[in-house]
Design a protein around this motif. Structure first.
Motif, PDB file in Angstrom:
ATOM      1  N   LEU A 155     -21.496  -2.393  -9.179  1.00 50.89           N
ATOM      2  CA  LEU A 155     -20.130  -2.985  -9.974  1.00 50.89           C
ATOM      3  C   LEU A 155     -19.004  -2.843  -9.035  1.00 50.89           C
ATOM      4  O   LEU A 155     -18.279  -3.673  -9.054  1.00 50.89           O
ATOM      5  CB  LEU A 155     -20.135  -2.315 -11.220  1.00 50.89           C
ATOM      6  N   LEU A 206     -25.510  -4.678 -13.545  1.00 53.22           N
ATOM      7  CA  LEU A 206     -23.909  -4.986 -13.084  1.00 53.22           C
ATOM      8  C   LEU A 206     -23.876  -4.168 -11.707  1.00 53.22           C
ATOM      9  O   LEU A 206     -23.109  -4.570 -11.002  1.00 53.22           O
ATOM     10  CB  LEU A 206     -23.159  -4.260 -14.134  1.00 53.22           C
ATOM     11  N   ASP A 207     -24.714  -3.136 -11.346  1.00 49.77           N
ATOM     12  CA  ASP A 207     -24.468  -2.653 -10.115  1.00 49.77           C
ATOM     13  C   ASP A 207     -25.038  -3.478  -9.013  1.00 49.77           C
ATOM     14  O   ASP A 207     -25.847  -4.123  -9.096  1.00 49.77           O
ATOM     15  CB  ASP A 207     -25.170  -0.956 -10.088  1.00 49.77           C
ATOM     16  N   ASP A 249     -19.061  -2.736 -20.624  1.00 45.01           N
ATOM     17  CA  ASP A 249     -19.741  -3.059 -19.417  1.00 45.01           C
ATOM     18  C   ASP A 249     -20.744  -4.210 -19.351  1.00 45.01           C
ATOM     19  O   ASP A 249     -20.631  -5.070 -18.521  1.00 45.01           O
ATOM     20  CB  ASP A 249     -20.417  -1.876 -18.567  1.00 45.01           C
ATOM     21  N   ARG A 264     -17.872   1.973 -18.716  1.00 44.40           N
ATOM     22  CA  ARG A 264     -19.127   1.814 -18.259  1.00 44.40           C
ATOM     23  C   ARG A 264     -20.043   2.825 -18.820  1.00 44.40           C
ATOM     24  O   ARG A 264     -20.219   4.096 -18.281  1.00 44.40           O
ATOM     25  CB  ARG A 264     -19.016   2.212 -16.645  1.00 44.40           C
ATOM     26  N   ARG A 319     -19.009  -5.360  -6.271  1.00 45.53           N
ATOM     27  CA  ARG A 319     -18.748  -6.733  -6.858  1.00 45.53           C
ATOM     28  C   ARG A 319     -17.181  -6.929  -7.061  1.00 45.53           C
ATOM     29  O   ARG A 319     -16.678  -7.860  -6.832  1.00 45.53           O
ATOM     30  CB  ARG A 319     -19.487  -6.610  -8.177  1.00 45.53           C
TER      31      ARG A 319
END
Lengths: 294, 322
Positions: free
Chosen positions: A220, A217-218, A173, A202, A223
């Motif tokens: 995620l 990243l969230d 991740d 993750r 995205r």
């Protein structure tokens, strides 16, 4: 140093096990895969203990993913690792080479005894995987953000050559902070690569800290969806959940699987602790870890 | 071959045309050939390829790291990918992909660096590819080919298809004359003699070879017999040809449209410097030492001393140091 040789006897055993897993009830299947994963984690502890280095946290978070792919999902023949119609597996988070090597050896891609040379001088088993020495390795990884672009190329190549194979690629991740991954996802979507499965391990930790405290990243899932993927969320330590997530694309889009995992999974004192990214267990800790994995 | 400074204007050519034409011809017979580019369909002269083989032109957009990785993936599928992009971006932006995915992984990707050197003159150093030879020479297992003219460009493409291996081809845009004879053969790892001589050797690559031949003609008129070598391969490096030049002539001049830190001249120096005492001849290395100022390609070649006149002076200076 040449390519390691196939362990044909082990491949035969693997084929039998694979058939048994395919025919088993979900509970039996999970038990069989759990046993494979347990042996892989034990092998990794031995390898890292032997080498005095390695990446145990990421090895353990990805072990169940690798076990599921090789043990129950991918169309492969370890005795013929370059056959044209093979499904491809790229471990983009190449620092988890230990888990990959153990998984490949247990399928007979090479002699399991070779694991005892992990990171020794001139060993085929480098700290990061080398396709020219280790059968089953598709491309050399280590620097992050390399596997997904190569997987996109393979997915295009598979389509052009008409073999119908699928391409599985596993990123860490933290690795998703590399821009090249997002270049690759844009292309995968543009090209409609429904034969590509991009898996994110993750575990929410990177080398130095939590991913969300570093370069978050969230969201995620959003995205990945916004880059054109069919997004699936899986429990990265639940074989049934992973197998379901690895089913073919239903939308014609590339599949992205967020596999929620625990870094260091399987050994209580290693789980979800940032320092175990590449810490090496002491002799006492090795004994404790093996006990937990017995 | 005779080339003189006062000859009538010679025909000059953009090697990208020969490159693209050869690629299309070969692609008709070999379905393994695919092209990959970074939105550079036009600047890589791939329009005809795209029109004839739309499924085999993979345009990844402006994303060079992904482009080279995709090339590696295609190669691992048994295809022969020609990854085409302006040389500065192909080599600079995606250098780690060239290292890990192509050279170290040994995926047989053909990296085609278009418009190298200072071909994009006034666009400036961001668009110049004068570091490529240095960067790529540091990568084991990667062939570096600098075809000198149209014929060698075609031969480089043919060789890549006949024996796919990790390869960088520098495809020139700045127009230059044809140099090699019609029956010449581009041999892997060979530096080719294009003019015999016994006093001094000029080892040149790419755009500088025709200038070296012009300089040799001038030097001949001054009583200096000049050997000219065309370094069409920088890797594998032709140690024998370089060593022979050191042993058989009294001085060596190198010339490249590239930075001198690590390019052709550095390669020659690394060979000559390790020869026996009597063969360690004086050496002059011509190339770039700094980022270029604003100017056309021809202006900049002159600015950096990369003309036949400068080569004549360099050869005489090298001989004076004997």
């Amino acid at each position: 140093m040449q390519l390691l040789e196939t362990d044909t006897a082990r491949v035969a055993e693997w084929r039998t096990e694979r058939a048994r897993i395919a025919a088993a009830s979900p509970a039996e299947r999970d038990a069989l895969l759990a046993e494979k994963a347990r042996l892989t984690r034990r092998a990794v502890i031995g390898m890292i203990s032997h080498a005095g280095q390695g990446h145990i946290g990421g090895d353990f978070s990805v072990t169940d993913i690798l076990t599921t792919l090789v043990g129950a999902v991918m169309t492969i023949d370890p005795a013929d690792p370059t056959r044209r119609d093979r499904d491809r597996l790229i471990l983009s988070k190449g620092h988890s080479a230990g888990a990959l090597y153990a998984t490949l050896a247990h399928a007979g891609y090479f002699d399991e005894a070779e694991l005892g040379t992990f990171m020794d001088p001139l060993s085929a088993l480098n700290g990061h995987p080398n396709r020219n020495k280790v059968p089953g390795v598709e491309t050399n990884t280590g620097p992050l953000g390399h596997g997904l672009p190569v997987a996109v190329g393979q997915a295009v190549g598979v389509r052009l050559t008409g073999t119908g194979a699928r391409v599985f690629v596993i990123m860490g991740d933290g690795e998703m902070q590399e821009g090249s991954n997002w270049e690759a996802l844009m292309a995968a979507s543009q090209f409609g690569l429904d034969n590509l499965v991009a898996i994110v391990d993750r575990n929410r930790l990177q080398q130095g800290a939590r991913t969300e405290d570093t370069n978050a990243l969230d969201p995620l899932d959003d995205r990945l969806a916004s880059f054109g993927c069919e997004v699936r969320i899986a429990d990265g330590h639940d074989f049934g959940s992973l197998i379901h997530a690895f089913r073919p694309s239903t939308t014609g889009k590339p599949v992205a699987v967020i596999a929620n995992t625990t870094k260091g999974k399987g050994v209580s004192f290693i789980e979800d602790r940032v320092e175990w990214h590449h810490k090496v267990p002491s002799a006492e800790q090795v004994a404790l870890a093996l006990q937990e994995l017995s | 071959m005779t080339l003189t400074a006062d000859a009538a204007p010679r025909a000059v050519y953009d090697n990208r045309t020969a490159f693209a034409d050869e690629l299309v011809q070969l692609a008709r017979e070999d379905s393994r050939i695919v092209a990959v580019c970074n939105d550079s369909v036009g600047s890589s002269n791939l329009t005809a390829f795209r029109d004839e083989f739309p499924d085999r032109l993979i345009n990844v957009g402006i994303a060079e790291q992904n482009m080279v990785g995709v090339g590696a993936g295609l190669a691992s599928s048994g295809l022969i990918p020609f990854v085409c992009a302006a040389a500065p971006f192909l080599t600079g932006r995606s250098l780690e992909q060239v290292k890990a995915d192509v050279a170290y992984s040994q995926h047989p990707v053909i990296l085609c660096g278009m418009s190298p050197g200072m071909a994009y003159g006034e666009l400036g150093p961001t668009h110049h590819s004068v570091e490529d030879l240095s960067w790529l020479r540091a990568l084991p297992g990667l062939d570096i080919v600098v075809p000198v003219d149209r014929l060698q460009t075609r031969q480089a493409v043919r060789n890549a298809v006949a024996h796919p291996r990790p390869t960088f081809i520098r495809v020139g845009r700045h127009k230059t004359p044809d140099v090699v004879a019609d029956d010449s053969v581009l041999e892997r790892g060979r530096i080719q003699q294009v003019r015999a001589g016994s006093d001094v050797t000029i080892i040149a690559t790419g755009t500088l070879v025709s200038r070296a031949l012009d300089a040799a003609a001038t030097l001949e008129g001054q009583g200096v017999s000049t050997r000219v070598l065309n370094a069409a391969y920088l890797a594998p490096l032709d140690v024998a040809a370089i060593s022979a030049a050191a042993r058989e002539t009294r001085a060596i001049v190198t010339a490249e449209e590239a930075n001198v830190a690590g390019g052709l001249g550095a390669a020659v120096a690394s060979i000559v410097g390790q020869l026996e005492a009597g063969a360690r001849v004086p050496l002059r290395i011509l190339g770039l030492h700094e980022f270029a100022p604003t100017g056309s390609t021809d202006f900049l070649l002159d600015y950096f001393g990369l003309t036949d006149a400068h080569l004549v002076v360099a050869a005489r200076e090298a001989l004076a140091n004997v």
